[in-house]
Design an enzyme around this catalytic site. Structure first.
Site, PDB file in Angstrom:
ATOM      1  N   GLU A   1       0.839  -1.210   0.000  1.00  0.00           N
ATOM      2  CA  GLU A   1       0.000   0.000   0.000  1.00  0.00           C
ATOM      3  C   GLU A   1       0.871   1.256   0.000  1.00  0.00           C
ATOM      4  OE1 GLU A   1      -2.508  -1.215   3.259  1.00  0.00           O
ATOM      5  OE2 GLU A   1      -3.282  -2.813   1.976  1.00  0.00           O
TER       6      GLU A   1
ATOM      7  N   GLY B   1      -6.565  -8.199   1.345  1.00  0.00           N
ATOM      8  CA  GLY B   1      -7.888  -7.623   1.563  1.00  0.00           C
ATOM      9  C   GLY B   1      -8.941  -8.094   0.572  1.00  0.00           C
TER      10      GLY B   1
HETATM   11  P1  13P Z   1      -5.394  -8.732   4.844  1.00  0.00           P
HETATM   12  O1  13P Z   1      -5.031  -9.773   5.870  1.00  0.00           O
HETATM   13  O2  13P Z   1      -6.521  -7.845   5.295  1.00  0.00           O
HETATM   14  O3  13P Z   1      -5.586  -9.332   3.492  1.00  0.00           O
HETATM   15  O4  13P Z   1      -4.127  -7.738   4.723  1.00  0.00           O
HETATM   16  C1  13P Z   1      -2.881  -8.267   4.523  1.00  0.00           C
HETATM   17  C2  13P Z   1      -1.881  -7.201   4.702  1.00  0.00           C
HETATM   18  O5  13P Z   1      -1.720  -6.318   3.864  1.00  0.00           O
HETATM   19  C3  13P Z   1      -1.078  -7.207   5.937  1.00  0.00           C
HETATM   20  O6  13P Z   1      -0.009  -6.329   5.841  1.00  0.00           O
END
Ligand code: 13P
Length: 266
Positions: free
Chosen positions: A106, A182
């Site tokens: 991100e 996500g």
């Molecule tokens: P999720 O477990 O919500 O898919 O996110 C993973 C993540 O980016 C952890 O840094």
């Protein structure tokens, strides 16, 4: 000759931009009540709340001696200066932060964090005696084009080239395929193992077998209590980086319990 190394699993909760400091207080307290000594006897646990929660979490963890390592989600690569809106690694170290995520997808995608900045930030975290969790992972498009290993290799090389093997040995690399984050579309345990093994082999080529055997490699992307044990049963998956499922203490503790090792020897 290869040395025998046992890697202690690390289960990390990345809260992203969730939970204000009041919610953090409740969540960390709840985690502290639920985590039993046997849960953390062979597994390390870290939580990575937003910056505004860190002081609250630190106070609670220290006052109550909770078996939780404090983590951050990012930091600047400078100690101080005119960097409006940024947080210095020195400030994090002063708060007792032990692990810092570096180069989360991100940050790379939404905030244009380059491979060069990832490398500089890694070094800044190491300088302040915290442990970086260096995040790497391919996009859906890269995977579709058969370029997963090329992408992972390039990210690792940019991040780790020139680091001393004894430093790399203490680090963590998180394999987080962007398409699994996500989305509920978690990688299979076999795909996670393949990528984590590839990461270890590439690290061995970059800095040597001994450091690669000691390095911990996490999988992240839609981890939940039902799939955690499958990943942890794989020989090169040494931990999990959990997003959404780490926000609720009871769910996160289920993941910690599902992750009980399985000692890893290479
Ligand atoms: P999720 O477990 O919500 O898919 O996110 C993973 C993540 O980016 C952890 O840094």
């Amino acid at each position: 000759m290869q040395m025998a190394v046992t890697r202690r699993p690390l289960i990390s909760g990345n809260w992203k931009m969730h939970h204000d400091h009041i919610e953090a207080l409740h969540t960390v307290r709840d985690l502290g009540l639920r985590l039993k000594p046997e849960d953390v006897a062979r597994v390390d646990v870290s939580v990575h709340p937003p910056f505004t929660d860190l002081r609250t979490a630190q106070t609670l963890v220290e006052a109550e001696g909770l078996p939780i390592a404090l983590g951050a989600q990012h930091c600047n690569d400078h100690d101080r200066g005119a960097y409006t809106g940024e947080v210095s690694p020195q400030m994090l170290a002063r708060l007792g932060v032990r692990y810092v995520l570096v180069g989360h997808s991100e940050r790379r995608q939404l905030f244009a964090m380059s491979d060069e900045l990832v490398a500089a930030t890694l070094r800044a975290v190491i300088k302040h005696e915290m442990r970086p969790i260096c995040c790497v992972g391919e996009t859906e498009e890269e995977r579709g084009a058969g370029r997963t290993e090329e992408r992972l290799g390039a990210q690792l090389e940019a991040a780790l080239a020139g680091l001393a093997p004894e430093v790399v040995a203490t680090m963590v690399v998180a394999y987080e395929p962007v398409w699994a984050i996500g989305t509920g579309n978690a990688a299979t345990a076999v795909d996670a193992e393949d990528a984590c093994l590839f990461i270890r082999q590439r690290v061995a080529a970059l800095v040597g077998e001994e450091a690669a055997a000691a390095l911990r490699v996490q999988y992240g992307g839609s981890v939940n209590p039902a799939n955690a044990a499958d990943y942890m049963a794989e020989p090169d998956v040494d931990g999990l980086l959990v997003g959404g499922a780490s926000l609720d203490a009871a769910t996160f503790v289920e993941i910690v319990r599902a992750s009980q090792p399985v000692a890893r020897r290479h």
